[in-house]
Design a protein around this motif. Structure first.
Motif, PDB file in Angstrom:
ATOM      1  N   GLY A 717      11.977   2.424   6.696  1.00 22.28           N
ATOM      2  CA  GLY A 717      10.713   1.876   7.140  1.00 22.28           C
ATOM      3  C   GLY A 717      10.558   0.383   7.004  1.00 22.28           C
ATOM      4  N   LEU A 718      11.430  -0.291   6.267  1.00 25.06           N
ATOM      5  CA  LEU A 718      11.245  -1.715   6.046  1.00 25.06           C
ATOM      6  C   LEU A 718      11.469  -2.498   7.332  1.00 25.06           C
ATOM      7  N   CYS A 719      10.495  -3.309   7.667  1.00 22.27           N
ATOM      8  CA  CYS A 719      10.629  -4.218   8.805  1.00 22.27           C
ATOM      9  C   CYS A 719      11.254  -5.535   8.366  1.00 22.27           C
ATOM     10  N   ALA A 720      10.927  -6.000   7.154  1.00 24.32           N
ATOM     11  CA  ALA A 720      11.456  -7.264   6.659  1.00 24.32           C
ATOM     12  C   ALA A 720      11.462  -7.244   5.140  1.00 24.32           C
ATOM     13  N   GLU A 721      12.484  -7.896   4.558  1.00 24.39           N
ATOM     14  CA  GLU A 721      12.526  -7.997   3.096  1.00 24.39           C
ATOM     15  C   GLU A 721      13.129  -9.327   2.678  1.00 24.39           C
ATOM     16  N   ASN A 722      12.780  -9.728   1.459  1.00 19.20           N
ATOM     17  CA  ASN A 722      13.349 -10.916   0.831  1.00 19.20           C
ATOM     18  C   ASN A 722      13.581 -10.575  -0.631  1.00 19.20           C
ATOM     19  N   ASN A 750       9.012  -6.004   1.858  1.00 15.10           N
ATOM     20  CA  ASN A 750       9.343  -5.953   0.434  1.00 15.10           C
ATOM     21  C   ASN A 750       9.774  -7.350   0.017  1.00 15.10           C
ATOM     22  N   PHE A 751       8.905  -8.029  -0.725  1.00 15.50           N
ATOM     23  CA  PHE A 751       9.189  -9.374  -1.189  1.00 15.50           C
ATOM     24  C   PHE A 751       9.316  -9.331  -2.705  1.00 15.50           C
ATOM     25  N   ALA A 752      10.538  -9.469  -3.206  1.00 17.01           N
ATOM     26  CA  ALA A 752      10.793  -9.252  -4.633  1.00 17.01           C
ATOM     27  C   ALA A 752      10.137 -10.327  -5.501  1.00 17.01           C
ATOM     28  N   HIS A 753      10.223 -11.581  -5.091  1.00 13.83           N
ATOM     29  CA  HIS A 753       9.642 -12.673  -5.880  1.00 13.83           C
ATOM     30  C   HIS A 753       8.268 -13.016  -5.295  1.00 13.83           C
ATOM     31  N   CYS A 754       7.340 -12.147  -5.589  1.00 13.79           N
ATOM     32  CA  CYS A 754       5.988 -12.211  -5.030  1.00 13.79           C
ATOM     33  C   CYS A 754       5.014 -11.843  -6.145  1.00 13.79           C
ATOM     34  N   ASP A 755       3.928 -12.575  -6.245  1.00 16.30           N
ATOM     35  CA  ASP A 755       2.943 -12.355  -7.296  1.00 16.30           C
ATOM     36  C   ASP A 755       1.624 -11.937  -6.640  1.00 16.30           C
ATOM     37  N   ASN A 775       3.064   3.299  12.828  1.00 20.29           N
ATOM     38  CA  ASN A 775       3.461   4.456  12.021  1.00 20.29           C
ATOM     39  C   ASN A 775       2.782   5.691  12.600  1.00 20.29           C
ATOM     40  N   PRO A 776       3.203   6.892  12.227  1.00 22.84           N
ATOM     41  CA  PRO A 776       2.702   8.092  12.918  1.00 22.84           C
ATOM     42  C   PRO A 776       1.186   8.202  12.979  1.00 22.84           C
ATOM     43  N   SER A 777       0.492   7.876  11.893  1.00 19.03           N
ATOM     44  CA  SER A 777      -0.956   8.068  11.890  1.00 19.03           C
ATOM     45  C   SER A 777      -1.719   6.829  12.320  1.00 19.03           C
ATOM     46  N   GLY A 778      -1.035   5.685  12.322  1.00 20.97           N
ATOM     47  CA  GLY A 778      -1.732   4.437  12.612  1.00 20.97           C
ATOM     48  C   GLY A 778      -2.559   3.939  11.457  1.00 20.97           C
ATOM     49  N   ASN A 779      -2.338   4.517  10.262  1.00 19.43           N
ATOM     50  CA  ASN A 779      -3.082   4.081   9.077  1.00 19.43           C
ATOM     51  C   ASN A 779      -2.655   2.681   8.661  1.00 19.43           C
ATOM     52  N   SER A 780      -3.485   2.061   7.870  1.00 17.99           N
ATOM     53  CA  SER A 780      -3.174   0.724   7.387  1.00 17.99           C
ATOM     54  C   SER A 780      -1.834   0.722   6.661  1.00 17.99           C
ATOM     55  N   ALA A 781      -1.064  -0.327   6.877  1.00 19.29           N
ATOM     56  CA  ALA A 781       0.273  -0.410   6.297  1.00 19.29           C
ATOM     57  C   ALA A 781       0.214  -0.897   4.865  1.00 19.29           C
ATOM     58  N   THR A 782       1.315  -0.699   4.170  1.00 19.93           N
ATOM     59  CA  THR A 782       1.467  -1.216   2.812  1.00 19.93           C
ATOM     60  C   THR A 782       2.663  -2.159   2.775  1.00 19.93           C
ATOM     61  N   MET A 783       2.763  -2.897   1.671  1.00 20.68           N
ATOM     62  CA  MET A 783       3.912  -3.756   1.424  1.00 20.68           C
ATOM     63  C   MET A 783       4.201  -3.751  -0.067  1.00 20.68           C
ATOM     64  N   VAL A 784       5.408  -4.202  -0.422  1.00 20.56           N
ATOM     65  CA  VAL A 784       5.791  -4.308  -1.822  1.00 20.56           C
ATOM     66  C   VAL A 784       5.841  -5.787  -2.174  1.00 20.56           C
ATOM     67  N   CYS A 785       5.094  -6.154  -3.202  1.00 20.33           N
ATOM     68  CA  CYS A 785       5.019  -7.540  -3.671  1.00 20.33           C
ATOM     69  C   CYS A 785       5.411  -7.552  -5.139  1.00 20.33           C
ATOM     70  N   GLY A 786       6.584  -8.110  -5.445  1.00 18.92           N
ATOM     71  CA  GLY A 786       7.027  -8.168  -6.831  1.00 18.92           C
ATOM     72  C   GLY A 786       7.136  -6.813  -7.482  1.00 18.92           C
ATOM     73  N   LEU A 792      -1.388  -3.859   2.983  1.00 19.05           N
ATOM     74  CA  LEU A 792      -1.108  -5.063   3.751  1.00 19.05           C
ATOM     75  C   LEU A 792      -2.388  -5.876   3.946  1.00 19.05           C
ATOM     76  N   SER A 793      -3.492  -5.182   4.017  1.00 22.02           N
ATOM     77  CA  SER A 793      -4.774  -5.866   4.213  1.00 22.02           C
ATOM     78  C   SER A 793      -5.080  -6.835   3.075  1.00 22.02           C
ATOM     79  N   GLN A 794      -4.613  -6.538   1.857  1.00 22.73           N
ATOM     80  CA  GLN A 794      -4.817  -7.442   0.724  1.00 22.73           C
ATOM     81  C   GLN A 794      -4.068  -8.756   0.948  1.00 22.73           C
ATOM     82  N   PHE A 795      -2.881  -8.651   1.468  1.00 17.92           N
ATOM     83  CA  PHE A 795      -2.076  -9.830   1.787  1.00 17.92           C
ATOM     84  C   PHE A 795      -2.750 -10.637   2.896  1.00 17.92           C
TER      85      PHE A 795
END
Length: 825
Positions: A717-722, A750-755, A775-786, A792-795
């Motif tokens: 599922g990852l579109c982009a990572e660092n 997924n951004f590993a060095h993220c606060d 995504n299948p349901s069209g629900n709001s996406a998530t991301m990994v920060c640190g 994703l809406s928080q970002f």
């Protein structure tokens, strides 16, 4: 092929990639078949059947191949003979008797290419070659070579081609006259024959060809057909619990080199040019490597070493060997980053302990242990059809004929000994290059393996080691070409482009059944030559150093509309295209599939200004993992003049656009910009099972206007990572892309060095905006920060990733439609 993919699940289990969706997968494969016709449909039914079968459209998608859908395609090239100076060569009726008037004309052709080449060289001696271009025309049949065809600047402006419409080719073989005798003491249908009468002094049987074109395979345990057997078949599994002997101490002391100035200020890793000389890298040719530097950096970084032997338990089932010192043990490096080959120096039959001699240099990354393995070239293992063993001392050839017991090979079955590793050598210098030598319309086949005979070196800071060797070797050339050839059954690299080369054109060839890499390009550099610097004198003798500004590298190679399949049969760290210390390559319109590792590999970022465009790649990484259709590293900075004509460590951008890549089998992505990779414009690609990767301090990789279909970047599922932190102002970007996830609940970034408490102060972000996420349901996406999963809406609420929206998954046909829009001609 699917079996190999299932087996590789063990290797890539950490990525947690979900099961492929058959309906979408078939639509993607069907479009890949359509795209192959778009870019190379002119090849006709035979080639498109190879594509169809490689995509497994019958097995997986219940499709039927329709040969009559394709126009007639000429099987043999028909280049006109375009020069007045011509020598003809005919192996059937020709003669090398130079006393015959007019020898070499169409009525009285030469018998061998070597004599025709020498005659043409004398004929043009002292003349302006450009004003007196010449052609060697090969008539129908196989032209056996006993010696390498060596071209120098004295042979410039020379074309070697087939007679228009005739099938002609060069082969590094000599025919064998056989008188088979049954080896009654052996349980298999083994026959032997003496071949010493055919072997010239200094010539050895490097490999065997049966029935003109088929490979014979060295006697092996477990039994394997190197062309057809895919991992895990043909390998002794790690579950057998063999004991690997620890690495042995080197004979030489290491010398560590690190250039303090110039150095990079735009990276957090790989800022300085560093390497080591000798020590454990003494086994390389030359004995230098980034992985023998004092402190190598990167994923899984450690100094190079390899095991020195292996003890095999009786439960494995090896026979007791009388004298296996000719034997070779091949082993995967753990994680399947490369395969090693070791000569057996000593053998203890009581303990099944093998002590390694020469070898282990076939990959740049070391380990104390091996993984899966097999043993080859052992007389006692002659027990499977098409296996052979050649005794160099007695010059006896043993062969297992595929028939009922006591049935000998028929007299009509032709056997040929492969006696050359290099068929064609073009060697000049920058000041006196080989110019405009062209090979066209030929079958170029049958060169011996080089995974042990040719020393391997480590060209730069990537993971690769390779031999500066190939069946076609080119160094110091300008304006040469390979066009519309069938290049096949070569057991090492097909083409090595070494050092200074300019404007090489490799166009419309078919490369198939290659033992190692198809095309490898490897330049030279030099040290800074600072006064009194000991390391400079050490590196100068090996043509190594930070400075590539003298231009002693391949620049401007054109690799266009080639058809590449079935490769890496013997050496698994292999690719369709590999480049190191090389710049301004153009890879356009190629089709490449069925290989064990990445399809295209950039070992460093030297110079830049290379283009990868309008290519189709799939079925890469069939036997390995942690790689993709395209792979790159950039762990060593180099000086070049590519950017603006002056010396600088900054390269020009590389460009990856309008490609169709499927990251299936063991691939963990489609475009894998690994450690330190920087300066890439990646746009307008249709990437199935791919996403954007930034790893270990790379930057300025800009991904935009791509379709990431059923995205994954080392994780589902990852579109982009660092995965690392960077220098402020030197970031990657991922924008204006469509990214489709195959299920709900997966993070898009997924951004590993993220606060999460201080996005502004985070050093490991990617600039993201205006992406369309599904995504299948069209629900709001998530991301990994640190390490923390957040909406994703928080970002976005903090002012990041503006313009990005989330939607329900589109119909699979719509995703394919987006790809067609991108790649329409």
């Amino acid at each position: 092929m699917r079996r190999a993919c299932v087996a590789l699940a063990v290797l890539v289990a950490s990525t947690e990639v979900s099961a492929i969706i058959p309906e979408f997968d078939c639509l993607a494969r069907e479009y890949a078949y359509e795209y192959a016709q778009q870019i190379q449909g002119w090849r006709g039914a035979i080639a498109m059947k190879e594509v169809f079968d490689g995509l497994e459209l019958t097995t997986l998608c219940n499709q039927t191949f329709k040969a009559d859908a394709f126009p007639y395609a000429k099987k043999v090239a028909a280049f006109p003979i375009a020069t007045e100076l011509v020598h003809y060569v005919c192996p059937r009726v020709g003669s090398d008797d130079l006393t015959t008037p007019g020898r070499g004309n169409e009525a009285t052709p030469f018998a061998t290419v070597a004599v025709a080449l020498e005659s043409m060289r004398r004929l043009r001696s002292g003349k302006n070659k450009a004003a007196n271009p010449a052609t060697l025309v090969l008539r129908e049949g196989k032209h056996h070579l006993k010696q390498t065809l060596n071209f120098t600047s004295e042979d410039s402006f020379l074309t070697v081609q087939n007679y228009p419409g005739e099938e002609a080719g060069i082969s590094g073989t000599i025919p064998l006259q056989t008188m088979w005798k049954r080896e009654s003491a052996m349980s298999a249908n083994v026959y032997s024959t003496y071949v010493g009468d055919m072997m010239d002094t200094g010539v050895s049987l490097l490999a065997l060809r049966v029935n003109t074109t088929q490979r014979g395979f060295k006697a092996t345990f477990p039994n394997r057909n190197a062309e057809l057997t895919l991992f895990p078949d043909g390998w002794v599994p790690t579950s057998t619990k063999v004991t690997w002997t620890p690495p042995k101490a080197p004979k030489t002391q290491p010398v560590y080199v690190e250039v303090e100035n110039p150095h990079l200020t735009d990276k957090t890793l790989f800022t300085n040019y560093a390497l080591g000389v000798n020590g454990t890298c003494e086994i390389f040719t030359p004995p230098v490597s980034y992985w023998c530097a004092q402190n190598p950096q990167g994923g899984g970084a450690s100094q190079f070493r390899v095991p020195s032997g292996v003890a095999v338990p009786d439960s494995v089932g090896l026979k007791k060997y009388s004298n296996p010192k000719k034997a070779v043990i091949q082993a995967w490096r753990p994680s399947h980053w490369a395969s090693w080959m070791f000569e057996v120096a000593e053998y203890d039959s009581a303990t099944n302990n093998f002590t390694f001699g020469r070898g282990g240099f076939q990959g740049a990354r070391g380990s104390n242990n091996g993984a899966e393995w097999f043993i080859e070239d052992v007389f006692e293992e002659l027990d499977s059809a098409q296996e052979y063993y050649y005794n160099d001392s007695t010059q006896m050839l043993y062969f297992v004929y595929n028939a009922t017991l006591n049935t000998p090979p028929p007299a009509s079955l032709q056997f040929d000994a492969v006696v050359l590793e290099t068929l064609v050598s073009m060697v000049g210098t920058q000041d006196d290059p080989v110019m405009n030598v062209n090979f066209q319309g030929l079958r170029i086949a049958d060169a011996g393996p080089t995974y042990l005979t040719a020393g391997h070196g480590v060209p730069s800071g990537g993971d690769w080691a390779l031999q500066r060797a190939g069946a076609i070797f080119m160094e110091g050339t300008q304006g040469c070409s390979l066009r519309e050839n069938l290049v096949t059954k070569l057991d090492g690299n097909a083409v090595m482009i070494s050092g200074y080369n300019r404007g090489l054109v490799i166009e419309k060839n078919e490369f198939s059944y290659i033992g190692d890499s198809v095309l490898a390009s490897w330049g030279y550099t030099m040290p800074l030559n600072t006064t009194g610097n000991m390391s400079d004198s050490v590196l100068a003798q090996y043509k190594n150093g930070i400075d590539g500004s003298d231009g002693n590298q391949p620049h401007g190679t054109q690799v266009i509309n080639n058809f590449v399949h079935e490769l890496g049969h013997f050496e698994k760290q292999s690719s369709f295209w590999f480049q190191a210390i090389t710049a301004q390559t153009n890879l356009t319109g190629n089709i490449a599939f069925n290989m064990p590792r990445a399809g295209i590999n950039f070992n460093d970022g030297f110079g830049g200004d290379s283009t990868v465009a309008w290519n189709l790649l799939w079925n890469t990484c069939r036997e390995s993992s942690d790689h993709a259709n395209f792979n790159s590293w950039d762990r060593q900075p180099f000086l070049s003049t590519i950017l603006n004509g002056t010396k600088t460590l900054q390269p020009q951008y590389n460009y990856i656009h309008h490609n169709f890549m499927i990251g299936n089998d063991g691939a963990v992505n489609t475009v894998d910009n690994d450690d330190g990779s920087s300066y890439y414009q990646i746009h307008s690609n249709f990437l199935v099972y791919g996403g954007h990767k930034n790893d270990y301090g790379g930057f300025f990789k800009n991904s935009y206007n791509n379709v990431n279909a059923m995205a994954k970047e080392a994780g589902d599922g990852l579109c982009a990572e660092n995965s690392y932190y960077g220098v402020p102002g030197f970031l990657d970007s991922y924008h204006d892309n469509k990214c489709v996830q195959d299920k709900d609940g997966l993070p898009v970034y997924n951004f590993a060095h993220c606060d999460v408490k201080n996005f502004t102060g985070s050093t490991g972000l990617v600039i993201v905006h205006n992406n369309t996420l599904y995504n299948p349901s069209g629900n709001s996406a998530t991301m990994v920060c640190g390490g923390a999963t957040i909406p994703l809406s928080q970002f976005q609420a903090a002012g990041y990733d503006m313009g990005t929206t989330v939607h329900p998954s589109p119909a699979y046909a719509d995703i394919i439609g987006w790809g067609k829009e991108l790649l329409s001609p």
